[in-house]
Design a protein around this motif. Structure first.
Motif, PDB file in Angstrom:
ATOM      1  N   PRO A  96     -14.969  11.300 -21.934  1.00  0.00           N
ATOM      2  CA  PRO A  96     -15.140  10.328 -23.006  1.00  0.00           C
ATOM      3  C   PRO A  96     -15.647  10.991 -24.289  1.00  0.00           C
ATOM      4  CG  PRO A  96     -16.990  10.254 -21.493  1.00  0.00           C
ATOM      5  CD  PRO A  96     -16.010  11.222 -20.900  1.00  0.00           C
ATOM      6  N   CYS A  97     -15.525  10.260 -25.370  1.00  0.00           N
ATOM      7  CA  CYS A  97     -16.079  10.756 -26.633  1.00  0.00           C
ATOM      8  C   CYS A  97     -17.586  10.950 -26.451  1.00  0.00           C
ATOM      9  CB  CYS A  97     -15.792   9.739 -27.736  1.00  0.00           C
ATOM     10  SG  CYS A  97     -16.461  10.208 -29.332  1.00  0.00           S
ATOM     11  N   SER A  98     -18.275   9.900 -25.983  1.00  0.00           N
ATOM     12  CA  SER A  98     -19.733   9.952 -25.818  1.00  0.00           C
ATOM     13  C   SER A  98     -20.111   9.783 -24.352  1.00  0.00           C
ATOM     14  CB  SER A  98     -20.404   8.789 -26.554  1.00  0.00           C
ATOM     15  OG  SER A  98     -19.986   8.737 -27.881  1.00  0.00           O
ATOM     16  N   LEU A 120     -15.527  19.140 -18.419  1.00  0.00           N
ATOM     17  CA  LEU A 120     -15.876  17.746 -18.715  1.00  0.00           C
ATOM     18  C   LEU A 120     -16.473  17.707 -20.115  1.00  0.00           C
ATOM     19  CD1 LEU A 120     -16.282  14.803 -17.698  1.00  0.00           C
ATOM     20  CD2 LEU A 120     -18.574  15.519 -16.917  1.00  0.00           C
ATOM     21  N   ARG A 121     -15.885  16.885 -20.972  1.00  0.00           N
ATOM     22  CA  ARG A 121     -16.418  16.738 -22.319  1.00  0.00           C
ATOM     23  C   ARG A 121     -17.209  15.437 -22.423  1.00  0.00           C
ATOM     24  NH1 ARG A 121     -14.400  15.470 -27.605  1.00  0.00           N
ATOM     25  NH2 ARG A 121     -16.188  14.114 -27.444  1.00  0.00           N
ATOM     26  N   GLY A 122     -18.088  15.362 -23.397  1.00  0.00           N
ATOM     27  CA  GLY A 122     -18.848  14.143 -23.637  1.00  0.00           C
ATOM     28  C   GLY A 122     -20.003  14.482 -24.570  1.00  0.00           C
ATOM     29  N   TYR A 125     -25.156  14.109 -28.413  1.00  0.00           N
ATOM     30  CA  TYR A 125     -25.568  13.983 -29.818  1.00  0.00           C
ATOM     31  C   TYR A 125     -24.281  13.751 -30.598  1.00  0.00           C
ATOM     32  CZ  TYR A 125     -29.835  16.111 -28.072  1.00  0.00           C
ATOM     33  OH  TYR A 125     -30.974  16.384 -27.353  1.00  0.00           O
ATOM     34  N   LYS A 126     -24.148  12.609 -31.196  1.00  0.00           N
ATOM     35  CA  LYS A 126     -22.879  12.248 -31.837  1.00  0.00           C
ATOM     36  C   LYS A 126     -22.984  12.288 -33.363  1.00  0.00           C
ATOM     37  CE  LYS A 126     -19.710  11.477 -30.261  1.00  0.00           C
ATOM     38  NZ  LYS A 126     -18.708  12.484 -29.825  1.00  0.00           N
ATOM     39  N   PRO A 127     -22.090  13.016 -34.002  1.00  0.00           N
ATOM     40  CA  PRO A 127     -22.067  13.074 -35.466  1.00  0.00           C
ATOM     41  C   PRO A 127     -21.214  11.935 -36.010  1.00  0.00           C
ATOM     42  CG  PRO A 127     -20.426  14.558 -34.581  1.00  0.00           C
ATOM     43  CD  PRO A 127     -21.009  13.822 -33.411  1.00  0.00           C
ATOM     44  N   SER A 265      -6.658  13.982 -29.794  1.00  0.00           N
ATOM     45  CA  SER A 265      -7.346  12.694 -29.870  1.00  0.00           C
ATOM     46  C   SER A 265      -7.885  12.454 -31.280  1.00  0.00           C
ATOM     47  CB  SER A 265      -8.486  12.642 -28.849  1.00  0.00           C
ATOM     48  OG  SER A 265      -8.014  12.964 -27.565  1.00  0.00           O
ATOM     49  N   HIS A 266      -8.693  13.407 -31.772  1.00  0.00           N
ATOM     50  CA  HIS A 266      -9.219  13.243 -33.124  1.00  0.00           C
ATOM     51  C   HIS A 266      -8.133  13.489 -34.169  1.00  0.00           C
ATOM     52  CE1 HIS A 266     -12.860  13.611 -30.710  1.00  0.00           C
ATOM     53  NE2 HIS A 266     -13.386  12.810 -31.616  1.00  0.00           N
ATOM     54  N   ALA A 267      -7.094  14.203 -33.766  1.00  0.00           N
ATOM     55  CA  ALA A 267      -6.001  14.469 -34.706  1.00  0.00           C
ATOM     56  C   ALA A 267      -5.252  13.189 -35.064  1.00  0.00           C
ATOM     57  CB  ALA A 267      -5.029  15.480 -34.104  1.00  0.00           C
ATOM     58  N   VAL A 291      -9.303  16.565 -24.801  1.00  0.00           N
ATOM     59  CA  VAL A 291      -8.739  15.214 -24.831  1.00  0.00           C
ATOM     60  C   VAL A 291      -9.795  14.176 -24.469  1.00  0.00           C
ATOM     61  CG1 VAL A 291      -6.985  13.697 -23.803  1.00  0.00           C
ATOM     62  CG2 VAL A 291      -6.497  16.109 -24.093  1.00  0.00           C
ATOM     63  N   GLU A 292      -9.797  13.067 -25.222  1.00  0.00           N
ATOM     64  CA  GLU A 292     -10.711  11.976 -24.887  1.00  0.00           C
ATOM     65  C   GLU A 292     -10.013  10.975 -23.971  1.00  0.00           C
ATOM     66  OE1 GLU A 292     -13.750  12.193 -28.652  1.00  0.00           O
ATOM     67  OE2 GLU A 292     -12.415  10.468 -28.553  1.00  0.00           O
ATOM     68  N   THR A 293     -10.723  10.604 -22.906  1.00  0.00           N
ATOM     69  CA  THR A 293     -10.218   9.586 -21.991  1.00  0.00           C
ATOM     70  C   THR A 293     -11.412   8.783 -21.486  1.00  0.00           C
ATOM     71  OG1 THR A 293      -9.054   9.187 -19.898  1.00  0.00           O
ATOM     72  CG2 THR A 293     -10.205  11.277 -20.067  1.00  0.00           C
ATOM     73  N   SER A 302     -17.746   4.738 -28.550  1.00  0.00           N
ATOM     74  CA  SER A 302     -17.207   5.471 -29.704  1.00  0.00           C
ATOM     75  C   SER A 302     -15.766   5.879 -29.404  1.00  0.00           C
ATOM     76  CB  SER A 302     -18.054   6.708 -30.014  1.00  0.00           C
ATOM     77  OG  SER A 302     -18.117   7.579 -28.917  1.00  0.00           O
ATOM     78  N   ASP A 303     -14.958   5.874 -30.450  1.00  0.00           N
ATOM     79  CA  ASP A 303     -13.569   6.351 -30.399  1.00  0.00           C
ATOM     80  C   ASP A 303     -12.700   5.710 -29.310  1.00  0.00           C
ATOM     81  OD1 ASP A 303     -13.914   7.871 -32.643  1.00  0.00           O
ATOM     82  OD2 ASP A 303     -14.082   9.791 -31.605  1.00  0.00           O
ATOM     83  N   GLY A 304     -12.949   4.442 -29.010  1.00  0.00           N
ATOM     84  CA  GLY A 304     -12.128   3.734 -28.022  1.00  0.00           C
ATOM     85  C   GLY A 304     -10.636   3.765 -28.320  1.00  0.00           C
ATOM     86  N   PRO A 305     -10.209   3.517 -29.581  1.00  0.00           N
ATOM     87  CA  PRO A 305      -8.765   3.441 -29.851  1.00  0.00           C
ATOM     88  C   PRO A 305      -7.990   4.717 -29.530  1.00  0.00           C
ATOM     89  CG  PRO A 305     -10.026   2.484 -31.672  1.00  0.00           C
ATOM     90  CD  PRO A 305     -11.019   3.144 -30.756  1.00  0.00           C
ATOM     91  N   GLN A 306      -8.683   5.851 -29.516  1.00  0.00           N
ATOM     92  CA  GLN A 306      -7.959   7.098 -29.236  1.00  0.00           C
ATOM     93  C   GLN A 306      -8.145   7.576 -27.796  1.00  0.00           C
ATOM     94  OE1 GLN A 306      -9.938   9.269 -32.359  1.00  0.00           O
ATOM     95  NE2 GLN A 306     -11.071  10.556 -30.951  1.00  0.00           N
ATOM     96  N   ALA A 307      -8.958   6.859 -27.017  1.00  0.00           N
ATOM     97  CA  ALA A 307      -9.219   7.300 -25.636  1.00  0.00           C
ATOM     98  C   ALA A 307      -8.030   6.958 -24.752  1.00  0.00           C
ATOM     99  CB  ALA A 307     -10.480   6.629 -25.102  1.00  0.00           C
TER     100      ALA A 307
HETATM  101 MN    MN Z   1     -14.663  11.318 -30.449  1.00  0.00          MN
END
Ligand code: MN
Ligand code: PEP
Length: 343
Positions: A96-98, A120-122, A125-127, A265-267, A291-293, A302-307
């Protein structure tokens, strides 16, 4: 490369010898005293200074030194946090993003590991662009991320936001992410480097390649074990997609033999475009994906539309077999190293 020609030497003979080596020879420069020199332009075929020096009539050869020699020397294949990059099989970092809760990241880890991801990404601390948006859980988020990753044999990648948190983040991150908004934050790069961990350096939204490579050089100079580059799109003019994925630069970096991964994802900011751009990134020579999922994108903090939904993520992972047997791109332009700071 600058080739100085001996007085009286037959210039056309030297030019044809250079052309025979596959070089792209620039125009002749004649100094006020009549001394002649040739410029071998970047993008020439690989040729060593020694080969050029051995041509009869060549007096001397000058080779510019790149300003980012440490980055240049990080040729694929590379082992980052115990995972091999650039061996032909794309490496996938997903999640996930966060980090939203212990259970959320645990379920995500189970799922992405089951599909074959290695990291595993996540974000703990979110900017965030807005100060009113979810800012991350901080230290507990780091612990949950590492716990979940360990349970399923995954490595962790998570973003470092401030130099003060570098040691803490380094305890939980196998790969320290420097985000797009901080690509040129030199004190942050130094702090990340000083932990001795590998760094994932995302491209700034308006950063040139030279700026990006020099930022990587700063982290390496400070002690980073490796710097892996991540293209996540630069600022475009059309809001249809969140950013503009610069695949030309991905192909360019891959042709130099450097480690580059793509974040579709962020692209794009849109889950429907993640699969095609992930595939395009790999086709351009990227050695991995970020990749965000999310298990339930509609509830993401955060970033639901791109997950990617679980189904879409599984589909993406299934499609990677297409890229499994690609042979590693070798550096096709040796001379480019020498010209790094001059282009
Ligand atoms: Mn994100
Ligand atoms: C992220 O990967 O979580 C992120 C914030 O990405 P970027 O720095 O590319 O915006």
């Amino acid at each position: 490369m600058i080739v100085n020609i001996e007085n009286g030497a037959d210039l056309s003979k030297i030019q044809s010898e250079l052309a025979g080596l596959g070089c792209w020879v620039g125009p002749v420069h004649i100094s006020a005293s009549g001394h002649r020199a040739l410029l071998l332009k970047p993008y020439s075929a690989p040729v060593s200074a020694e080969d050029v020096r051995n041509i009869p009539g060549v007096e001397s050869v000058l080779v510019a030194v790149s300003e980012h020699a440490r980055m240049d020397s990080q040729m694929l294949p590379l082992t980052v946090a115990g995972v091999d990059f650039g061996t032909g099989t794309p490496v996938v970092m997903a999640g996930p993003c966060s980090v939203e809760s212990e259970d959320q990241i645990y379920q995500a880890a189970r799922r992405v590991a089951g599909c074959g991801a290695q990291f595993l990404r996540g974000g703990a601390y979110k900017p965030r662009t807005s100060p009113y948006s979810f800012q991350g859980h901080g230290a507990p988020g780091l612990r949950w991320l590492q716990g979940a990753a360990t349970a399923f044999g995954l490595r962790t990648v998570t973003e470092l936001l401030t130099p003060e948190q570098a040691d803490l983040v380094a305890c939980y991150a196998d790969l320290i992410q420097i985000g797009s908004r901080n690509m040129q934050n030199m004190s942050l790069l130094r702090a990340a480097g000083q932990t001795g961990k590998p760094v994932l350096l995302k491209r700034g939204a308006a950063a040139t390649l030279q700026e990006w490579l020099l930022a990587g050089e700063a982290a390496l100079l400070a002690g980073a074990q490796t710097v892996l580059l991540c293209e996540r799109g630069v600022r475009g003019f059309d809001p249809t997609t969140r950013n503009l994925l610069d695949l030309g630069t991905v192909a360019h970096l891959a042709s130099l033999g450097l480690g580059i991964i793509v974040d579709p994802s962020h692209a794009t900011g849109r889950r429907d475009l993640v699969l095609p751009l992930a595939q395009a990134g790999l086709a351009a020579g990227a050695c991995g994906l970020l990749v965000e999922t999310h298990d339930q994108p509609q509830t993401a903090l955060s970033d639901g539309p791109q997950a990617l939904t679980p189904h879409q993520f599984a589909q993406l992972m299934g499609s990677l077999a297409l890229f499994g047997n690609r042979t590693r791109q070798s550096r096709s332009v040796d001379t480019e190293v020498a010209w790094g700071g001059v282009q």
